[in-house]
Design a protein around this motif. Sequence first.
Motif, PDB file in Angstrom:
ATOM      1  N   GLU A  60       1.023  -1.083   0.088  1.00 18.93           N
ATOM      2  CA  GLU A  60      -0.036  -0.041  -0.245  1.00 18.93           C
ATOM      3  C   GLU A  60       1.053   1.109   0.209  1.00 18.93           C
ATOM      4  O   GLU A  60       0.205   2.394  -0.571  1.00 18.93           O
ATOM      5  N   ASN A  61       2.246   1.356   0.192  1.00 10.29           N
ATOM      6  CA  ASN A  61       3.324   2.551   0.454  1.00 10.29           C
ATOM      7  C   ASN A  61       3.364   2.138  -0.389  1.00 10.29           C
ATOM      8  O   ASN A  61       4.890   2.984  -0.421  1.00 10.29           O
ATOM      9  N   GLY A  62       4.083   1.418  -1.365  1.00 12.75           N
ATOM     10  CA  GLY A  62       4.467   1.373  -2.638  1.00 12.75           C
ATOM     11  C   GLY A  62       6.020   0.676  -2.792  1.00 12.75           C
ATOM     12  O   GLY A  62       7.193   1.062  -3.431  1.00 12.75           O
ATOM     13  N   PHE A  63       5.916   0.234  -1.843  1.00 10.64           N
ATOM     14  CA  PHE A  63       7.200  -0.949  -1.607  1.00 10.64           C
ATOM     15  C   PHE A  63       7.151  -2.240  -2.557  1.00 10.64           C
ATOM     16  O   PHE A  63       5.539  -3.020  -2.797  1.00 10.64           O
ATOM     17  N   ALA A  64       8.048  -3.090  -3.078  1.00 10.35           N
ATOM     18  CA  ALA A  64       7.816  -4.339  -3.764  1.00 10.35           C
ATOM     19  C   ALA A  64       8.064  -5.413  -2.512  1.00 10.35           C
ATOM     20  O   ALA A  64       8.923  -5.301  -1.897  1.00 10.35           O
ATOM     21  N   VAL A  65       7.167  -6.186  -2.618  1.00  9.85           N
ATOM     22  CA  VAL A  65       6.948  -7.219  -1.355  1.00  9.85           C
ATOM     23  C   VAL A  65       7.603  -8.218  -2.269  1.00  9.85           C
ATOM     24  O   VAL A  65       8.431  -9.440  -1.980  1.00  9.85           O
ATOM     25  N   ILE A  66       7.482  -8.744  -3.986  1.00 14.35           N
ATOM     26  CA  ILE A  66       7.925  -9.432  -4.251  1.00 14.35           C
ATOM     27  C   ILE A  66       9.094  -9.360  -4.982  1.00 14.35           C
ATOM     28  O   ILE A  66       8.159  -7.818  -5.700  1.00 14.35           O
ATOM     29  N   ASP A  67      10.127  -9.649  -5.033  1.00  9.12           N
ATOM     30  CA  ASP A  67      11.038  -8.550  -6.384  1.00  9.12           C
ATOM     31  C   ASP A  67      12.123 -10.087  -7.180  1.00  9.12           C
ATOM     32  O   ASP A  67      12.725 -10.270  -6.931  1.00  9.12           O
ATOM     33  N   TYR A  68      11.168 -10.312  -8.001  1.00  5.37           N
ATOM     34  CA  TYR A  68      12.189 -11.747  -8.685  1.00  5.37           C
ATOM     35  C   TYR A  68      13.258 -11.195  -9.621  1.00  5.37           C
ATOM     36  O   TYR A  68      12.934 -10.280 -10.170  1.00  5.37           O
ATOM     37  N   PRO A  69      14.648 -11.688 -10.233  1.00  2.00           N
ATOM     38  CA  PRO A  69      15.455 -11.352 -10.396  1.00  2.00           C
ATOM     39  C   PRO A  69      14.640 -12.208 -11.790  1.00  2.00           C
ATOM     40  O   PRO A  69      13.748 -12.966 -12.098  1.00  2.00           O
ATOM     41  N   GLU A  70      15.294 -11.213 -13.143  1.00  2.00           N
ATOM     42  CA  GLU A  70      14.400 -11.370 -14.178  1.00  2.00           C
ATOM     43  C   GLU A  70      14.668 -13.026 -14.863  1.00  2.00           C
ATOM     44  O   GLU A  70      14.025 -13.504 -15.211  1.00  2.00           O
TER      45      GLU A  70
END
Length: 89
Positions: A60-70
Motif C-alpha cells: 500500500e505504501n509503494g514497496f515491492a513485496v515480491i522482487d524476482y530477478p529476471e
Amino acid sequence: MEVAFPNELLVALREEPEGFRQKVLIYTLGKLYEMGRISGGFGAQILGCDRWEFYRLLSENGFAVIDYPEDELAAEADISDWPLPSEAE
C-alpha cells in the motif's frame, strides 16, 4: 531508539504523532526489506502484526513485496505457462 520530529513538521503535515510515527516506521522497514536487510517476519514483529499484514502495508505504501530477478521470473513463467508482462502486451 527514539527519533524526535519537530512539532512544526507534524503541524505542517497535519499528522498526529502516533500516525506519523507509524508511517515513518513502515517506510523505514519497507526500504530495509527491499534492500534485503530484514525479513518480512522480522518487519512484522517490529510492527506488531503478522507477515501478511506487513506485506499489505508495504504494498500500500509503494514497496515491492515480491522482487524476482529476471531469470527467476522467466523460469516461473515457463513453469506456469503464464506470459511475462512484456509478452502479454
